[in-house]
Each structure stands twice: as structure tokens, then as C-alpha cells.
Design a protein around this motif. Sequence first.
Motif, PDB file in Angstrom:
ATOM      1  N   LEU A  12     119.638  11.990  57.987  1.00 34.57           N
ATOM      2  CA  LEU A  12     120.086  13.296  58.465  1.00 34.57           C
ATOM      3  C   LEU A  12     121.218  13.063  59.455  1.00 34.57           C
ATOM      4  O   LEU A  12     120.999  12.556  60.558  1.00 34.57           O
ATOM      5  N   GLU A  13     122.427  13.445  59.053  1.00 33.10           N
ATOM      6  CA  GLU A  13     123.624  13.201  59.866  1.00 33.10           C
ATOM      7  C   GLU A  13     124.313  14.538  60.136  1.00 33.10           C
ATOM      8  O   GLU A  13     125.023  15.064  59.281  1.00 33.10           O
ATOM      9  N   LEU A  14     124.083  15.090  61.314  1.00 30.59           N
ATOM     10  CA  LEU A  14     124.707  16.357  61.704  1.00 30.59           C
ATOM     11  C   LEU A  14     125.527  16.195  62.981  1.00 30.59           C
ATOM     12  O   LEU A  14     125.876  17.180  63.636  1.00 30.59           O
ATOM     13  N   HIS A  15     125.859  14.973  63.311  1.00 35.54           N
ATOM     14  CA  HIS A  15     126.517  14.700  64.583  1.00 35.54           C
ATOM     15  C   HIS A  15     127.987  15.128  64.592  1.00 35.54           C
ATOM     16  O   HIS A  15     128.601  15.368  63.556  1.00 35.54           O
ATOM     17  N   ASN A  16     128.507  15.255  65.805  1.00 39.71           N
ATOM     18  CA  ASN A  16     129.909  15.627  66.038  1.00 39.71           C
ATOM     19  C   ASN A  16     130.261  16.954  65.374  1.00 39.71           C
ATOM     20  O   ASN A  16     131.172  17.048  64.549  1.00 39.71           O
ATOM     21  N   ASN A  17     129.493  17.968  65.767  1.00 38.00           N
ATOM     22  CA  ASN A  17     129.745  19.347  65.394  1.00 38.00           C
ATOM     23  C   ASN A  17     129.634  20.206  66.649  1.00 38.00           C
ATOM     24  O   ASN A  17     129.847  19.701  67.763  1.00 38.00           O
ATOM     25  N   THR A  35     116.989   7.693  59.480  1.00 39.27           N
ATOM     26  CA  THR A  35     118.118   7.874  60.396  1.00 39.27           C
ATOM     27  C   THR A  35     118.262   9.344  60.741  1.00 39.27           C
ATOM     28  O   THR A  35     118.356  10.192  59.845  1.00 39.27           O
ATOM     29  N   CYS A  36     118.289   9.645  62.028  1.00 41.23           N
ATOM     30  CA  CYS A  36     118.486  11.011  62.514  1.00 41.23           C
ATOM     31  C   CYS A  36     119.556  10.978  63.591  1.00 41.23           C
ATOM     32  O   CYS A  36     119.321  10.473  64.696  1.00 41.23           O
ATOM     33  N   ARG A  37     120.733  11.515  63.258  1.00 42.47           N
ATOM     34  CA  ARG A  37     121.849  11.501  64.211  1.00 42.47           C
ATOM     35  C   ARG A  37     122.307  12.938  64.450  1.00 42.47           C
ATOM     36  O   ARG A  37     122.877  13.570  63.563  1.00 42.47           O
TER      37      ARG A  37
END
Length: 408
Positions: free
Chosen positions: A132-137, A155-157
Motif C-alpha cells: 500500500l503506497e499512498l505517500h507524498n500526496n 509494505t505500508c507507506r
Amino acid sequence: MACNPRASHLAVLLVFLLISGSQGPTPNHEARLLLQLKTRLTDASRHLGNWNTSTSMDGSPCTWTGVRCSAAASGSAPPVVTSLDLRGMALSGTIAASIGGLVSLRNLDMSYNSLSGAIPPEIGSCRRLVRLELHNNRFHGRIPPDLGKLSGLVTCRLHGNRLHGPVPAEIGDMASLEHLALYNNSLTGYLPPSIGKLKNLRTLRLGGNLISGNIPVEIFECGRLVFLGLAHNQLEGPVPKELGRLNHLEDLYLYANHLSGTIPMEIGNCTNLRTMALYNNDLIGAIPATVGNLRYLELLFLYKNSLNGTIPSVIGNLSLLTEIDFSDNFLTGGIPKELGNIRGLYRLQLYTNRLEGPVPKEIGNLSCAEHIELSNNSLTGRIPKEIGNMRRLTSLGLSNNLLTGFIP
């Protein structure tokens, strides 16, 4: 009058067809979910221009940009969406709740966009999710406790957003988690002890938030931790001695908090440590001699504390050190001549302490040093001529001492 569910369904489908501008095949269930997701997104660069039924012969989204599929468990069933990779597509808008219907999804990456709104709790229904990659928003709101349902997540970012509120205790239910990055948000509250349940955790990055309270000792039950980052928060209390359990730890970042008490001698058990950054806290007492056990240490930052006592000579055995910064403390005694054994040392910062005695001639052995700062102490004697051997030296600070003689 009650709504007719079938009529509503047909109306939604008609909207999707109008949006796609196509009279192609009827989109299958997952295609409809993705088209609903698209309606909530602003795609200024038209990366999702082929998200319509005219690009598919069978109504499947498997050829759409960012979508990957794999065969369904039943050979006769259509392929299912297993990956949605929309990173760096200059997207804005919000994530629709329909994302939760992609029950075979294993990878969801929407990082490096300008997405906002809350992270939908429906993501917790994607039970097969691994990444789960929702970073830099620009997501705001709280981290949904529903993410705790993702027991297979590795992975959870979620870093680099505007998330607030506490780290939910349900994080501890993500039994497969190896990498958790929540740094650079506005998270508050205490760290949940349930983090200690994450026995596979390798990186924990929670820096740059407003997290308060003590560091829970349960964190040190995550015996596989390699990276522990809790810097730039409002943590207080001691550095727990249980830190010494982390014998795989390579990087320790606890700087810029309100940690107090002494540096535990058990830190010497972290024999794989490469970075120790404890600066800008309220630590007191001596630098433990057990630091000499950290033979892989490269960066040692303890500045801006209230440490006292002498600099342990065993630090001279740490041949891989490139930077030492003990400035702005209350260290006493002399500068150990053994520091001259660290031939790869690039930076040595000992200024603003209470050091006394001579500048050891062995310091001239630091042939890689570029910055030496010893100002604001009580050093005496002459400046050793051996300093001239340091051919790479670009800055040397010796002001506000009691040195005598000529400048060599």
C-alpha cells in the motif's frame, strides 16, 4: 418513493458509458469500479485516457494504464485486477470508496500525486493487499483503523501527507508487516504498544510528527527491526534499555525529541548499528563505554544534550566512523588521542563543551578530515604541527580556548 436498485444500476452504467465516449463492450465488475474511481480523479495529463471500454475487447480493464491482472482462481472466470500503479501521474481529487471492491488487489500505488481527502476505510476490504503506497500526496484525516484488517500487508507507506490523530492500535494486527512509514504527517497521541506485535517489522519510520509520551518498550519486541526512526516528535522519558534487544538494528534516529535520562549501556548490544542519532534531546550522564562495541558505526551524533563525563577512548576503535558530533554538551577531560586511529573520519565536532588538556598530535592522522571544530572549550598547550598533515582540511575551529604558542 423507494429507489429501484436495478434502475439505479443502469443509470450508473449509462454515466460510465457516456464518460468513456464509447459504445464498446459492457465493462465488467472491476472495470466499473475503476471507472467510478476515475470519476473522483482529475487527470490533467490524461494518463488515464484509455480507461474506457473502447480499449478492451471483453469489457476488462486489464489493458488500461496502470492496471495489471492475473488469471482468476477458476479457469473459466475472467482475469482479476491484482495491481493498480498510478504513481507520479499528477493526479488530484480523492480516492473513491469503490477501491474496496477490488478484492484481488495485491499492489496499490498512488504515490507522488496531489490526492486529497481521507484515506477510504474501504481499502481494508482489499484483504489480499501486500503493498500500500499512498505517500507524498495531500491526504488528511485519520489513518483508518480498518487497515488493521490487512493481515497480509508487507509494505505500508503513508508518509508525506497531512494525516492527523493517533496511530491506530489496529496497526498491530497487520501480522505480515515489514515496512511501516508514517513520517512527515501531523500525527499526535501516544505510540500504541500493539506495534510490538509486528514480529516481522524491519523498518519503522514515524519521524516528523507530533507524537508524544514515552517510547513503549513493546517496540523492542520487534526483534527484526533494522531501521527505527522516531525523530522530530515530542517523545519524552528515557531511552529504554530494552533497545539492546535489537541486535539487527542498523539505523537509530531518535533526535529532536524531549528524551531524558542516560544513554543505556545496553545500546552496545546493537552491534550492527551504523547510525546513532540521539542529538537535540535532554539526555544526561556519560557516553557509555559500550559504544565501543559498535564496530560498524559510521555516524555518531549526540550533540545538543546535557551529557557529561569524559569521551570514551574506545571510540577510537570504531574504524568505520566518518562523522562524530558531541558538540553542545558538558563533556570534560581530554580529547582522547585514540580518535586519531579513525583514519576515515570526515567530520569531528567537539565544540562547546568543557574539554581541557592539549589537542593531541594524533589528530594529524585524520587524513580524510575536512572539518574539525574544537572551539569553546578549555584546551591548553600548543597547536600541534601535525595538523598540517591533514591535506583535505577545509575548516578548523580552535577559538575560545586557552591555547598558547604560534600557529604552525
